[in-house]
Write an enzyme that holds these catalytic residues in place. Structure first.
Site, PDB file in Angstrom:
ATOM      1  N   ASP A  41      -5.367  34.417  79.343  1.00 44.89           N
ATOM      2  CA  ASP A  41      -4.709  35.264  78.347  1.00 44.89           C
ATOM      3  C   ASP A  41      -5.534  36.544  78.187  1.00 44.89           C
ATOM      4  O   ASP A  41      -6.692  36.596  78.613  1.00 44.89           O
ATOM      5  CB  ASP A  41      -4.630  34.519  76.998  1.00 44.89           C
ATOM      6  CG  ASP A  41      -3.451  34.953  76.134  1.00 44.89           C
ATOM      7  OD1 ASP A  41      -2.506  34.166  75.977  1.00 44.89           O
ATOM      8  OD2 ASP A  41      -3.472  36.107  75.638  1.00 44.89           O
ATOM      9  N   ASP A  64      -5.368  39.749  82.445  1.00 43.82           N
ATOM     10  CA  ASP A  64      -4.235  40.579  82.042  1.00 43.82           C
ATOM     11  C   ASP A  64      -3.204  40.473  83.167  1.00 43.82           C
ATOM     12  O   ASP A  64      -3.439  40.968  84.281  1.00 43.82           O
ATOM     13  CB  ASP A  64      -4.700  42.028  81.859  1.00 43.82           C
ATOM     14  CG  ASP A  64      -3.561  42.945  81.449  1.00 43.82           C
ATOM     15  OD1 ASP A  64      -2.373  42.536  81.542  1.00 43.82           O
ATOM     16  OD2 ASP A  64      -3.842  44.085  81.039  1.00 43.82           O
ATOM     17  N   VAL A  65      -2.079  39.829  82.887  1.00 47.12           N
ATOM     18  CA  VAL A  65      -1.107  39.565  83.969  1.00 47.12           C
ATOM     19  C   VAL A  65      -0.370  40.820  84.444  1.00 47.12           C
ATOM     20  O   VAL A  65       0.367  40.761  85.419  1.00 47.12           O
ATOM     21  CB  VAL A  65      -0.079  38.465  83.581  1.00 47.12           C
ATOM     22  CG1 VAL A  65      -0.767  37.134  83.333  1.00 47.12           C
ATOM     23  CG2 VAL A  65       0.785  38.895  82.393  1.00 47.12           C
ATOM     24  N   ASN A  91       3.722  32.216  82.408  1.00 51.02           N
ATOM     25  CA  ASN A  91       4.365  32.183  81.093  1.00 51.02           C
ATOM     26  C   ASN A  91       4.027  33.362  80.183  1.00 51.02           C
ATOM     27  O   ASN A  91       4.796  33.666  79.271  1.00 51.02           O
ATOM     28  CB  ASN A  91       3.952  30.853  80.428  1.00 51.02           C
ATOM     29  CG  ASN A  91       4.237  30.828  78.958  1.00 51.02           C
ATOM     30  OD1 ASN A  91       5.392  30.708  78.559  1.00 51.02           O
ATOM     31  ND2 ASN A  91       3.206  30.978  78.142  1.00 51.02           N
ATOM     32  N   TYR A 157      13.794  43.491  78.546  1.00 49.22           N
ATOM     33  CA  TYR A 157      13.365  42.084  78.514  1.00 49.22           C
ATOM     34  C   TYR A 157      14.416  41.205  79.180  1.00 49.22           C
ATOM     35  O   TYR A 157      14.094  40.358  80.028  1.00 49.22           O
ATOM     36  CB  TYR A 157      13.163  41.674  77.058  1.00 49.22           C
ATOM     37  CG  TYR A 157      12.694  40.247  76.830  1.00 49.22           C
ATOM     38  CD1 TYR A 157      11.357  39.966  76.557  1.00 49.22           C
ATOM     39  CD2 TYR A 157      13.588  39.180  76.844  1.00 49.22           C
ATOM     40  CE1 TYR A 157      10.928  38.665  76.327  1.00 49.22           C
ATOM     41  CE2 TYR A 157      13.168  37.877  76.622  1.00 49.22           C
ATOM     42  CZ  TYR A 157      11.842  37.620  76.353  1.00 49.22           C
ATOM     43  OH  TYR A 157      11.415  36.330  76.126  1.00 49.22           O
ATOM     44  N   LYS A 161      13.900  38.950  82.542  1.00 54.06           N
ATOM     45  CA  LYS A 161      14.011  37.487  82.518  1.00 54.06           C
ATOM     46  C   LYS A 161      15.093  36.992  83.479  1.00 54.06           C
ATOM     47  O   LYS A 161      14.979  35.891  84.041  1.00 54.06           O
ATOM     48  CB  LYS A 161      14.275  36.995  81.097  1.00 54.06           C
ATOM     49  CG  LYS A 161      13.093  37.197  80.151  1.00 54.06           C
ATOM     50  CD  LYS A 161      11.875  36.395  80.590  1.00 54.06           C
ATOM     51  CE  LYS A 161      10.777  36.417  79.544  1.00 54.06           C
ATOM     52  NZ  LYS A 161       9.594  35.640  79.967  1.00 54.06           N
ATOM     53  N   THR A 192       7.419  30.800  67.611  1.00 51.58           N
ATOM     54  CA  THR A 192       6.089  31.283  68.010  1.00 51.58           C
ATOM     55  C   THR A 192       5.905  32.666  67.376  1.00 51.58           C
ATOM     56  O   THR A 192       6.800  33.169  66.691  1.00 51.58           O
ATOM     57  CB  THR A 192       5.969  31.427  69.544  1.00 51.58           C
ATOM     58  OG1 THR A 192       6.757  32.553  69.957  1.00 51.58           O
ATOM     59  CG2 THR A 192       6.438  30.184  70.272  1.00 51.58           C
TER      60      THR A 192
HETATM   61  N1  LIG Z   1       9.497  32.264  71.586  1.00 50.87           N
HETATM   62  C1  LIG Z   1      10.710  32.387  72.087  1.00 50.87           C
HETATM   63  O1  LIG Z   1      11.721  32.285  71.379  1.00 50.87           O
HETATM   64  C2  LIG Z   1      10.902  32.660  73.557  1.00 50.87           C
HETATM   65  C3  LIG Z   1      12.203  32.589  74.069  1.00 50.87           C
HETATM   66  C4  LIG Z   1      12.416  32.820  75.422  1.00 50.87           C
HETATM   67  C5  LIG Z   1      11.339  33.115  76.248  1.00 50.87           C
HETATM   68  N2  LIG Z   1      10.084  33.201  75.718  1.00 50.87           N
HETATM   69  C6  LIG Z   1       8.990  33.523  76.648  1.00 50.87           C
HETATM   70  O2  LIG Z   1       7.978  32.534  76.545  1.00 50.87           O
HETATM   71  C7  LIG Z   1       6.741  33.096  76.948  1.00 50.87           C
HETATM   72  C8  LIG Z   1       5.680  32.747  75.921  1.00 50.87           C
HETATM   73  O3  LIG Z   1       6.022  33.371  74.694  1.00 50.87           O
HETATM   74  P1  LIG Z   1       5.671  32.759  73.264  1.00 50.87           P
HETATM   75  O4  LIG Z   1       6.932  32.650  72.513  1.00 50.87           O
HETATM   76  O5  LIG Z   1       4.803  31.576  73.406  1.00 50.87           O
HETATM   77  O6  LIG Z   1       4.900  34.007  72.643  1.00 50.87           O
HETATM   78  P2  LIG Z   1       3.438  34.171  72.014  1.00 50.87           P
HETATM   79  O7  LIG Z   1       3.355  35.571  71.548  1.00 50.87           O
HETATM   80  O8  LIG Z   1       3.187  33.065  71.043  1.00 50.87           O
HETATM   81  O9  LIG Z   1       2.476  33.936  73.275  1.00 50.87           O
HETATM   82  C9  LIG Z   1       2.426  34.849  74.342  1.00 50.87           C
HETATM   83  C10 LIG Z   1       1.006  34.907  74.879  1.00 50.87           C
HETATM   84  O10 LIG Z   1       0.992  35.788  76.016  1.00 50.87           O
HETATM   85  C11 LIG Z   1      -0.165  36.566  75.932  1.00 50.87           C
HETATM   86  N3  LIG Z   1      -0.009  37.817  76.666  1.00 50.87           N
HETATM   87  C12 LIG Z   1       0.746  38.894  76.332  1.00 50.87           C
HETATM   88  N4  LIG Z   1       0.578  39.873  77.232  1.00 50.87           N
HETATM   89  C13 LIG Z   1      -0.301  39.399  78.143  1.00 50.87           C
HETATM   90  C14 LIG Z   1      -0.889  39.946  79.319  1.00 50.87           C
HETATM   91  N5  LIG Z   1      -0.614  41.212  79.726  1.00 50.87           N
HETATM   92  N6  LIG Z   1      -1.726  39.188  80.036  1.00 50.87           N
HETATM   93  C15 LIG Z   1      -2.033  37.926  79.645  1.00 50.87           C
HETATM   94  N7  LIG Z   1      -1.543  37.361  78.530  1.00 50.87           N
HETATM   95  C16 LIG Z   1      -0.682  38.096  77.797  1.00 50.87           C
HETATM   96  C17 LIG Z   1      -0.354  36.823  74.441  1.00 50.87           C
HETATM   97  O11 LIG Z   1      -1.693  37.239  74.142  1.00 50.87           O
HETATM   98  C18 LIG Z   1       0.010  35.469  73.859  1.00 50.87           C
HETATM   99  O12 LIG Z   1      -1.120  34.644  73.746  1.00 50.87           O
HETATM  100  C19 LIG Z   1       6.991  34.580  77.145  1.00 50.87           C
HETATM  101  O13 LIG Z   1       7.178  34.858  78.521  1.00 50.87           O
HETATM  102  C20 LIG Z   1       8.273  34.820  76.403  1.00 50.87           C
HETATM  103  O14 LIG Z   1       8.975  35.934  76.887  1.00 50.87           O
HETATM  104  C21 LIG Z   1       9.839  32.967  74.415  1.00 50.87           C
END
Ligand SMILES: NC(=O)c1ccc[n+]([C@@H]2O[C@H](COP(=O)([O-])OP(=O)(O)OC[C@H]3O[C@@H](n4cnc5c(N)ncnc54)[C@H](O)[C@@H]3O)[C@@H](O)[C@H]2O)c1
Length: 292
Positions: A41, A64-65, A91, A157, A161, A192
């Protein structure tokens, strides 16, 4: 109570976005089931804390992805301990640019694609050399309900996706020769910090906003509760496990049914078009003169 399943003993698992939400919960699940987990992360403090608190083996690596060199370094470090990688969960993510297609600027578009789509491409690309010799190797990518159609997330976004879904299928064909399966998960609204983080909302307001989102989504879907990170972690673990050995190039929607259809299709209290037509037909029958 029976013994808890331990599906990932001796497996090396990489999870990006491991410091929060879905990633953090997936780190906990894999570590709890015997895997050696590498959690990556940009949020170092939280990422390290979660890694330390986990039951089981978790190493935190800053990555950093959006930087392919960082991803390559992550995969090299992850493979050191056991000589390879068994599972990668691509993810990490955030909401990205919020502008509509009528207003978005090129650099906003590029940043969102780098974070949500290129990151997954290179998460696969740099993992492959370490996965080729691993029996049961499996990659899981996080897509979204936003890939089903518009209306769930901002434009860039949603497009990214949808790209993740297509990338998943293409990668599954490219990597079949190496015995690597590639699948995706499509989360619905999951409780989240992603929504509040992208708007800079923190503290008490963050908890209030998260509760409101959970309540609103619960009201909008057939399964009447907010989605939890563990709902997604369970699907990821299935796709990574031996039980999914025949599953590749596909995606699991874990969305409480929100994408199924309008409310009237699953809520008997909600009148739909056909209820209205039935009412009209009944009214007309009541008015027809009876032939005698
Ligand atoms: N929460 C939802 O409703 C939801 C729905 C569909 C998809 N998603 C997807 O699920 C995945 C996880 O999201 P989440 O809901 O757990 O969010 P979150 O914000 O709780 O966690 C995301 C994590 O990614 C990290 N991150 C962000 N940019 C980064 C980078 N450049 N390099 C490395 N790490 C990085 C953040 O620091 C954070 O810890 C994401 O891809 C998001 O698009 C989430």
């Amino acid at each position: 109570m029976g013994e808890r399943a331990v599906r990932f003993s001796g497996k090396t698992v990489v999870v990006t976005g491991g410091a929060s939400g879905i990633g953090a919960e997936t780190v906990r699940l894999f570590a709890g089931e015997g895997a050696d987990v590498v959690s990556a992360d940009i949020d170092e403090d939280t990422g390290r804390r979660i890694a330390e608190e986990c039951e089981g083996e978790v190493r935190f690596v800053r990555c950093d992805v959006t930087d392919p060199a960082d991803i390559e370094a992550l995969m090299n470090v992850a493979a050191e301990a056991s000589g390879g990688i068994d599972t990668v969960f691509n993810n990490a993510g955030a909401g990205g640019a919020r502008a509509s297609i009528a207003e978005i600027e090129p650099d906003e578009w590029d940043r969102t694609m780098d974070l949500l789509l290129r990151s997954v491409a290179f998460g696969i690309r740099y993992a492959v050399p370490h996965m080729k010799d691993r029996k049961g190797a499996s990659i899981v990518n996080t897509s979204s309900v936003a890939a089903v159609g518009p209306g769930y997330a901002p434009t860039a976004y949603s497009v990214a996706k949808a790209g993740v879904l297509h990338l998943t299928k293409v990668a599954a064909t490219d990597l079949a020769q190496f015995g690597i399966r590639v699948n995706a998960v499509q989360p619905g609204f999951i409780n989240t910090n992603i929504f509040t983080a992208s708007l800079g909302i923190g503290g008490v307001m963050q908890r209030m906003a998260n509760n409101a989102i959970a309540q609103m989504s619960a009201n909008a879907q057939p399964v009447p509760r907010g989605g939890q990170a563990s709902d997604i972690a369970e699907a990821v673990a299935y796709l990574a496990s031996e039980a999914a050995g025949f599953v590749t190039g596909t995606s699991i929607l874990v969305d409480g049914g929100i994408t199924l259809g309008p409310r009237h299709s699953w809520d008997p209290e909600e009148p739909g078009l056909f209820d209205a037509l039935d009412t009209m037909a009944n009214a007309q029958q009541g008015q027809e003169p009876t032939a005698d």
